[in-house]
Design a protein around this motif. Structure first.
Motif, PDB file in Angstrom:
ATOM      1  N   GLU A 134       0.820  -1.216   0.000  1.00 41.98           N
ATOM      2  CA  GLU A 134       0.000   0.000   0.000  1.00 41.98           C
ATOM      3  C   GLU A 134       0.851   1.262   0.000  1.00 41.98           C
ATOM      4  O   GLU A 134       0.479   2.265  -0.601  1.00 41.98           O
ATOM      5  N   THR A 139       0.690   0.326  -7.767  1.00 42.37           N
ATOM      6  CA  THR A 139       0.886   1.060  -9.024  1.00 42.37           C
ATOM      7  C   THR A 139       0.687   2.555  -8.843  1.00 42.37           C
ATOM      8  O   THR A 139       1.475   3.370  -9.338  1.00 42.37           O
ATOM      9  N   GLU A 140      -0.350   2.942  -8.115  1.00 41.20           N
ATOM     10  CA  GLU A 140      -0.612   4.381  -7.939  1.00 41.20           C
ATOM     11  C   GLU A 140       0.515   5.042  -7.140  1.00 41.20           C
ATOM     12  O   GLU A 140       0.874   6.207  -7.399  1.00 41.20           O
ATOM     13  N   ARG A 141       1.094   4.336  -6.166  1.00 43.08           N
ATOM     14  CA  ARG A 141       2.217   4.874  -5.397  1.00 43.08           C
ATOM     15  C   ARG A 141       3.446   5.037  -6.293  1.00 43.08           C
ATOM     16  O   ARG A 141       4.149   6.050  -6.239  1.00 43.08           O
ATOM     17  N   ASP A 143       3.464   5.356  -9.551  1.00 44.59           N
ATOM     18  CA  ASP A 143       3.206   6.435 -10.513  1.00 44.59           C
ATOM     19  C   ASP A 143       3.428   7.802  -9.869  1.00 44.59           C
ATOM     20  O   ASP A 143       3.995   8.719 -10.483  1.00 44.59           O
ATOM     21  N   ALA A 144       3.001   7.925  -8.614  1.00 40.01           N
ATOM     22  CA  ALA A 144       3.138   9.208  -7.920  1.00 40.01           C
ATOM     23  C   ALA A 144       4.593   9.555  -7.618  1.00 40.01           C
ATOM     24  O   ALA A 144       4.941  10.734  -7.489  1.00 40.01           O
TER      25      ALA A 144
END
Length: 497
Positions: A134, A139-141, A143-144
């Motif tokens: 988490e 993936t979102e982490r 990407d950020a």
């Protein structure tokens, strides 16, 4: 005094003989074991390990097949050397082999009781893995956090430019290590730990390699448990030294952060901040000690394997100028004059991806993966693997399996251009990060970093070997630990195109 020592020694020898003989009797009562070489009394097959066990096991597989039974001292051991058998172990019987065979060195400072790497599959293990996913690997982490990786890769490019202007030779492994180190330290702690123009990364490189070497090298304390109290090779003492150095660094950073948190409303946007928030909210299940052991896992494994993979890939490219030219030409065509490859560019670089896959085939960072353990008797390929047997998946050997790969000793990225095989744990011909529920959780970040770092090293840069060395003369010898490094560091001079 002499007679007392003699009596102790005699008792010790008798104890070992009884232990090994009764162990062999227990084993023979089980159904048929996989084939393997003759096991000598007491030592079993220890004499066949060699300095590079993954290579020794590969040679044995040529005689005894892809599933081998060995006795390493008192420890029953199974070696898997093919994709077909690896699929049986890590997919069909994933649950039975989900436990770890924990080496004595990994038990230093009770690391195995806290570590995501060594804990058995349990609610505690799932919670730590979920916390990492988490906050780090989702993936979102990822990407950020692209901007951070962009910054570190730009610093690498600037260093290579300075070396190009001054005609300075680059230690490519050190450059890759410094880049990986600063990426990880910035991600974890919002600070750089090293720079390229000094020796500031050498101390940490010594710590990281010390941990990987001590946990990976053959240790008599693993093969004869009574020797754990003696630590004849000093491996556990050495591991404690390196662990403690890491923990001292982490303690200083955590204390400094807690002081700042107490004096200011502003919060850092890094993993330490997220982990500290979690520790405060769930102190009963995730303490400061848990945090330090988790940081050790992320810090050591994340830096070492990435930098090793990049150094091996550069060595192979320098040995094959034609392959280097093809990879460089693809970068030129796809990204043009941009300095840094973006993560969104990777799917448009099939030849670069093929170079990385071929490098992982020949040089998997962890050649035997992290050892598994059977927690029940299980049938594999018509043989019985007994309960509590340690299992090594020799991905170094399966990458050289002539039944799977044509010309397996040749570095040939083209073999992957028309292939669907990838490294994400679904194609057992190529599992450098493992597979199943114990697959390396850092795979998504490592995948992005290895591609981007290698691209940064070769895009619009030509490399010259030192002292007129010919590509075919590059030394490709390995030094063995939990990971495998180049025995001789790779040096070359960058020339900006």
């Amino acid at each position: 005094m002499g007679s007392i020592l003699s009596s102790i020694l005699l008792y010790f020898v008798i104890w070992i003989c009884i232990y090994v003989l009764t162990s062999n009797l227990r084993t023979k009562k089980l159904a048929k074991l996989p084939p393997g070489p003759y096991t000598f009394p007491i030592i079993g097959n220890l004499h066949q390990l060699g300095e590079k066990p993954h290579q020794s096991f590969f040679k044995l597989s040529k005689t005894y097949g892809p599933l081998i039974s060995l006795k390493l001292g008192s420890k029953a051991t199974i070696i898997v050397s093919s994709a077909t058998i690896a699929r049986e172990v890590l997919q069909k019987h994933d649950q039975i082999f989900s436990s770890r065979a924990v080496p004595n060195a990994a038990q230093t400072l009770d690391h195995h009781k806290f570590s995501m790497v060594w804990l058995p599959v349990s609610s505690r293990w799932r919670n730590i893995r979920k916390l990492c996913k988490e906050n780090v690997f989702a993936t979102e982490r990822l990407d950020a956090s692209q901007g951070l990786r962009q910054e570190k890769l730009q610093e690498l490019r600037e260093y290579l430019h300075r070396c190009s202007v001054s005609r300075k030779s680059v230690n490519i492994g050190d450059a890759a290590f410094t880049t990986s180190l600063n990426l990880m330290s910035r991600t974890l702690f919002s600070k750089d730990f090293a720079n390229y123009d000094s020796n500031s990364s050498q101390e940490l490189k010594e710590i990281v390699w010390g941990v990987m070497k001590n946990i990976g090298v053959p240790n008599l304390s693993d093969y004869f448990p009574i020797l754990q109290f003696v630590d004849l090779q000093g491996i556990k003492r050495g591991t404690k030294y390196y662990f403690q150095r890491c923990f001292d660094i982490f303690d200083d950073i955590i204390d400094e952060r807690l002081l700042v948190r107490g004096q200011s409303e502003s919060k850092k946007d890094d993993l330490l901040e997220a982990f500290l928030d979690h520790t405060i909210k769930h102190e009963s299940e995730f303490s400061r000690t848990d945090l330090k052991h988790l940081l050790l896992d992320l810090f050591v494994a994340g830096i070492d394997t990435t930098s090793a993979a990049v150094e091996w890939a550069m060595a192979e490219l320098l040995r094959s100028p034609e392959t280097m030219s093809k990879a460089r030409a693809e970068l030129k065509e796809v990204i043009g004059e941009k300095e840094i490859v973006q993560e969104s560019d990777i799917p448009r670089l099939p030849y670069l991806q093929s170079v990385i896959k071929e490098n992982f085939r020949l040089h998997p960072p962890v050649p035997l993966l992290v050892p598994h353990k059977a927690h029940d008797d299980v049938e594999i390929n018509g043989y019985i693997v007994p309960k509590n047997t340690q299992v090594f998946i020799n991905v170094w050997a399966s990458g050289r399996d002539s039944e799977t790969w044509s010309s397996p000793e040749v570095f040939e990225p083209e073999r992957f251009l028309q292939s669907e095989i990838d490294v994400r744990g679904q194609h057992f011909e190529l599992i450098p990060f493992g597979a199943g529920r114990r697959i390396c959780p850092g795979l998504p970040l490592a995948y992005r970093m290895v591609h981007r770092m290698l691209a940064s090293l070769i895009h619009n840069i030509e490399w010259k070997l030192e002292d007129g060395m010919k590509p075919e003369d590059l030394d490709m010898e390995e030094k063995f630990g939990l990971s495998v490094q180049k025995a001789l560091p790779l040096h070359a001079i960058p020339v900006k195109l």
